[in-house]
Design an enzyme around this catalytic site. Sequence first.
Site, PDB file in Angstrom:
ATOM      1  N   GLU A 149       7.526   0.547  16.686  1.00 15.14           N
ATOM      2  CA  GLU A 149       8.714   1.088  16.024  1.00 15.14           C
ATOM      3  C   GLU A 149       8.590   2.606  16.035  1.00 15.14           C
ATOM      4  O   GLU A 149       7.552   3.156  16.391  1.00 15.14           O
ATOM      5  CB  GLU A 149       8.862   0.514  14.619  1.00 15.14           C
ATOM      6  CG  GLU A 149       9.098  -1.009  14.649  1.00 15.14           C
ATOM      7  CD  GLU A 149       9.631  -1.609  13.361  1.00 15.14           C
ATOM      8  OE1 GLU A 149      10.399  -0.933  12.659  1.00 15.14           O
ATOM      9  OE2 GLU A 149       9.281  -2.767  13.067  1.00 15.14           O
ATOM     10  N   CYS A 173      -3.220   1.346   6.504  1.00 14.78           N
ATOM     11  CA  CYS A 173      -3.642   0.600   7.694  1.00 14.78           C
ATOM     12  C   CYS A 173      -4.340   1.503   8.704  1.00 14.78           C
ATOM     13  O   CYS A 173      -5.125   1.045   9.521  1.00 14.78           O
ATOM     14  CB  CYS A 173      -2.434  -0.051   8.333  1.00 14.78           C
ATOM     15  SG  CYS A 173      -1.180   1.158   8.800  1.00 14.78           S
ATOM     16  N   GLU A 181       3.479  -4.896  12.405  1.00 21.79           N
ATOM     17  CA  GLU A 181       2.533  -3.801  12.163  1.00 21.79           C
ATOM     18  C   GLU A 181       1.446  -4.381  11.254  1.00 21.79           C
ATOM     19  O   GLU A 181       1.688  -4.607  10.065  1.00 21.79           O
ATOM     20  CB  GLU A 181       3.252  -2.616  11.529  1.00 21.79           C
ATOM     21  CG  GLU A 181       4.285  -2.019  12.489  1.00 21.79           C
ATOM     22  CD  GLU A 181       5.131  -0.902  11.897  1.00 21.79           C
ATOM     23  OE1 GLU A 181       5.899  -0.306  12.663  1.00 21.79           O
ATOM     24  OE2 GLU A 181       5.049  -0.640  10.696  1.00 21.79           O
ATOM     25  N   ASN A 198       0.804  -1.223   0.000  1.00 24.42           N
ATOM     26  CA  ASN A 198       0.000   0.000   0.000  1.00 24.42           C
ATOM     27  C   ASN A 198       0.839   1.276   0.000  1.00 24.42           C
ATOM     28  O   ASN A 198       0.513   2.235  -0.685  1.00 24.42           O
ATOM     29  CB  ASN A 198      -1.012  -0.017   1.155  1.00 24.42           C
ATOM     30  CG  ASN A 198      -0.353  -0.141   2.494  1.00 24.42           C
ATOM     31  OD1 ASN A 198       0.663  -0.825   2.648  1.00 24.42           O
ATOM     32  ND2 ASN A 198      -0.890   0.521   3.495  1.00 24.42           N
TER      33      ASN A 198
HETATM   34  P1  NAD Z   1      -0.156  -9.553   3.295  1.00 21.38           P
HETATM   35  O1  NAD Z   1      -0.122  -9.988   4.700  1.00 21.38           O
HETATM   36  O2  NAD Z   1      -0.915 -10.346   2.323  1.00 21.38           O
HETATM   37  O3  NAD Z   1       1.327  -9.474   2.699  1.00 21.38           O
HETATM   38  C1  NAD Z   1       2.334  -8.703   3.310  1.00 21.38           C
HETATM   39  C2  NAD Z   1       3.682  -9.256   2.892  1.00 21.38           C
HETATM   40  O4  NAD Z   1       3.842 -10.557   3.450  1.00 21.38           O
HETATM   41  C3  NAD Z   1       3.846  -9.413   1.375  1.00 21.38           C
HETATM   42  O5  NAD Z   1       5.170  -9.076   1.041  1.00 21.38           O
HETATM   43  C4  NAD Z   1       3.607 -10.895   1.187  1.00 21.38           C
HETATM   44  O6  NAD Z   1       4.212 -11.443   0.042  1.00 21.38           O
HETATM   45  C5  NAD Z   1       4.230 -11.473   2.445  1.00 21.38           C
HETATM   46  N1  NAD Z   1       3.743 -12.789   2.845  1.00 21.38           N
HETATM   47  C6  NAD Z   1       2.509 -13.315   2.640  1.00 21.38           C
HETATM   48  N2  NAD Z   1       2.442 -14.559   3.170  1.00 21.38           N
HETATM   49  C7  NAD Z   1       3.648 -14.819   3.739  1.00 21.38           C
HETATM   50  C8  NAD Z   1       4.209 -15.937   4.424  1.00 21.38           C
HETATM   51  N3  NAD Z   1       3.507 -17.027   4.653  1.00 21.38           N
HETATM   52  N4  NAD Z   1       5.478 -15.848   4.866  1.00 21.38           N
HETATM   53  C9  NAD Z   1       6.204 -14.720   4.649  1.00 21.38           C
HETATM   54  N5  NAD Z   1       5.738 -13.645   3.971  1.00 21.38           N
HETATM   55  C10 NAD Z   1       4.475 -13.685   3.528  1.00 21.38           C
HETATM   56  O7  NAD Z   1      -0.639  -8.044   3.309  1.00 21.38           O
HETATM   57  P2  NAD Z   1      -0.929  -7.096   2.073  1.00 21.38           P
HETATM   58  O8  NAD Z   1      -2.202  -7.526   1.434  1.00 21.38           O
HETATM   59  O9  NAD Z   1       0.311  -6.992   1.253  1.00 21.38           O
HETATM   60  O10 NAD Z   1      -1.127  -5.684   2.811  1.00 21.38           O
HETATM   61  C11 NAD Z   1      -2.339  -5.262   3.338  1.00 21.38           C
HETATM   62  C12 NAD Z   1      -2.395  -5.527   4.826  1.00 21.38           C
HETATM   63  O11 NAD Z   1      -1.293  -4.907   5.461  1.00 21.38           O
HETATM   64  C13 NAD Z   1      -3.615  -4.928   5.485  1.00 21.38           C
HETATM   65  O12 NAD Z   1      -4.116  -5.839   6.436  1.00 21.38           O
HETATM   66  C14 NAD Z   1      -3.079  -3.694   6.186  1.00 21.38           C
HETATM   67  O13 NAD Z   1      -3.816  -3.257   7.291  1.00 21.38           O
HETATM   68  C15 NAD Z   1      -1.734  -4.179   6.597  1.00 21.38           C
HETATM   69  N6  NAD Z   1      -0.846  -3.046   6.853  1.00 21.38           N
HETATM   70  C16 NAD Z   1      -0.533  -2.736   8.152  1.00 21.38           C
HETATM   71  C17 NAD Z   1       0.289  -1.632   8.433  1.00 21.38           C
HETATM   72  C18 NAD Z   1       0.633  -1.210   9.847  1.00 21.38           C
HETATM   73  O14 NAD Z   1       1.551  -0.401  10.006  1.00 21.38           O
HETATM   74  N7  NAD Z   1      -0.024  -1.704  10.870  1.00 21.38           N
HETATM   75  C19 NAD Z   1       0.801  -0.884   7.379  1.00 21.38           C
HETATM   76  C20 NAD Z   1       0.450  -1.235   6.090  1.00 21.38           C
HETATM   77  C21 NAD Z   1      -0.361  -2.322   5.831  1.00 21.38           C
HETATM   78  O1  6OD Z   2       3.809   6.501   9.108  1.00 19.41           O
HETATM   79  C1  6OD Z   2       4.381   5.436   9.364  1.00 19.41           C
HETATM   80  O2  6OD Z   2       5.514   5.383   9.850  1.00 19.41           O
HETATM   81  C2  6OD Z   2       3.705   4.163   9.079  1.00 19.41           C
HETATM   82  N1  6OD Z   2       4.349   3.051   9.467  1.00 19.41           N
HETATM   83  C3  6OD Z   2       2.508   4.165   8.451  1.00 19.41           C
HETATM   84  C4  6OD Z   2       1.777   3.006   8.168  1.00 19.41           C
HETATM   85  C5  6OD Z   2       0.742   3.064   7.331  1.00 19.41           C
HETATM   86  C6  6OD Z   2      -0.014   1.910   6.987  1.00 19.41           C
HETATM   87  O3  6OD Z   2      -0.491   1.661   5.918  1.00 19.41           O
END
Ligand code: NAD
Ligand code: 6OD
Length: 491
Positions: free
Chosen positions: A472, A293, A259, A160
């Site tokens: 972090e 997120c 995260e 994202n």
């Molecule tokens: P995802 O969990 O599908 O994938 C994230 C990463 O993990 C990708 O690089 C993927 O290839 C890898 N991955 C998937 N399965 C794996 C496994 N079994 N072992 C190791 N790596 C693996 O997430 P997404 O669809 O790419 O991103 C969207 C999600 O990320 C949403 O739930 C969003 O809320 C979350 N997100 C959280 C934050 C935060 O800071 N809390 C920030 C951004 C996105």
């Molecule tokens: O602002 C940041 O440092 C951060 N980790 C944002 C995360 C956004 C999630 O999609």
Amino acid sequence: MNSPPPLWIRNFVEGRFVEPDPDRSFPAVDPATGSVIARVHEADRALVDRAVTGARRALDTGWAQTPVRERAALLRRAADRIQERFEEFVAAEVADTGKPVTQARELDVARALTNFRTFADVVAAAGQESFLTELPGGRTALNYAVRKPLGVVAVIVPWNLPLLLLTWKVAPALACGNAVVVKPSEETPATATLLAEVLAEVGLPAGVYNVVHGFGPDSAGQYLVEHPSIDGVTFTGSSATGAHVMKTVAPRVRPVSFELGGKNAALVFDDVDLDEALDGLSRSVFTNTGQVCLCTERVYIQRSIFDDIAAGLAERARALRLGSPLDTETTTGPLISQAHREKVLSYFELAEQSGASIIAGGRVPELGPGLDDGSWIAPTLWTGLTNADRVVREEIFGPVAALIPFDTEAEAIALANDTDYGLAAAVWTNDLRRGHRVAQSMRVGMAWVNTWFLRDLRSPFGGVGLSGIGREGGESSLHFYTEPTNVCVQL
Ligand code: NAD
Ligand code: 6OD
């Protein structure tokens, strides 16, 4: 006529780009148009092993001992070099994600520079913990902790905010003297690869930064977290994947920083300045097509202003401009992929089944030739749902929100905290005391008052519940990316 050779996105291991294997590759797709823009070389287990082994060697042959001031200087040079190549990063991020070029410039790539500069400053200013311990008989002991790099860190990030989230982890990891093996999302491989060029250009030793491309299960992601020489995993992604990664590293008891997802609430009280709150809410629901997120997907509104906020937010949703990411007037890009749009659309169906009223969007828009094969979706708002509905409980990760009325402050707090997630919340009120009180009662990692996504990178970032483990940012990053050895000297 021969077609042109594909543009390759390559793995970067032991300081070199690896010759791609056409039999082990997958397409990179522009989600705005649906067209293939490059082929990505998928790393196999042997290549991931080379990356991890090379990273270990780089650590042992000097990087871990590099003086802090040299590491900080290198981070600053990296920021300067990204600035020089700014538009290349912008173009790569826009092509991978379809996000508006203005956002890529002002948020994504701008934050990459700030991430490197901030962690150069943070590590340069960091001290060591020490305690003078009084012992019986008037003697003392000096305790001090020496912070050492965690080691070889696996960095796994989503699609994202690809460069922002990657550099948010890589900058502190390198600042602390670690070597990293990065696995970008299969959807957005370009900017992590470009960063490899930049880090090599500014003199990062070979093996300290590695990029392996691929998917999660049975691919580079899984091979990386299964590798026995990984010393820790920092992961941003969905809660389900986080749980899986945790299980994988559990037998080797490796530290994780997670995260994860969110189902974030906004609480809007009837004393707000309506326009200011509406502008903020609109940003928090629709930024990056709702694929942040931290985005708000639940808006709780005090009953007396419910209709005004609902009408104002719907008007703002309709005013968003979907269109070519390269048009500087575009505010809203597509979803990341057709598969993700299918998921978001499944919640549109669920909302209908739950009796929701659509007050904005609710459909796939038609944007005309060139864009109709992209994964576009109209920004959408629902009323008539409750916390019992799946649409209000599960993370959708799109430009959507459910608007729900409340009567009292206590009810608003209870509704907002009624979730398995706990990443962020935003409180909108002109009552200063209420702002503090409500923000402090949110069961989340980050609560904003009268703003959203305003970041000081020295403050802790992370979530509770399904939203993650650990924090972090600033000192919290230094804690995750180092291991202390406490030395106790009797004086
Ligand atoms: P995802 O969990 O599908 O994938 C994230 C990463 O993990 C990708 O690089 C993927 O290839 C890898 N991955 C998937 N399965 C794996 C496994 N079994 N072992 C190791 N790596 C693996 O997430 P997404 O669809 O790419 O991103 C969207 C999600 O990320 C949403 O739930 C969003 O809320 C979350 N997100 C959280 C934050 C935060 O800071 N809390 C920030 C951004 C996105
Ligand atoms: O602002 C940041 O440092 C951060 N980790 C944002 C995360 C956004 C999630 O999609």
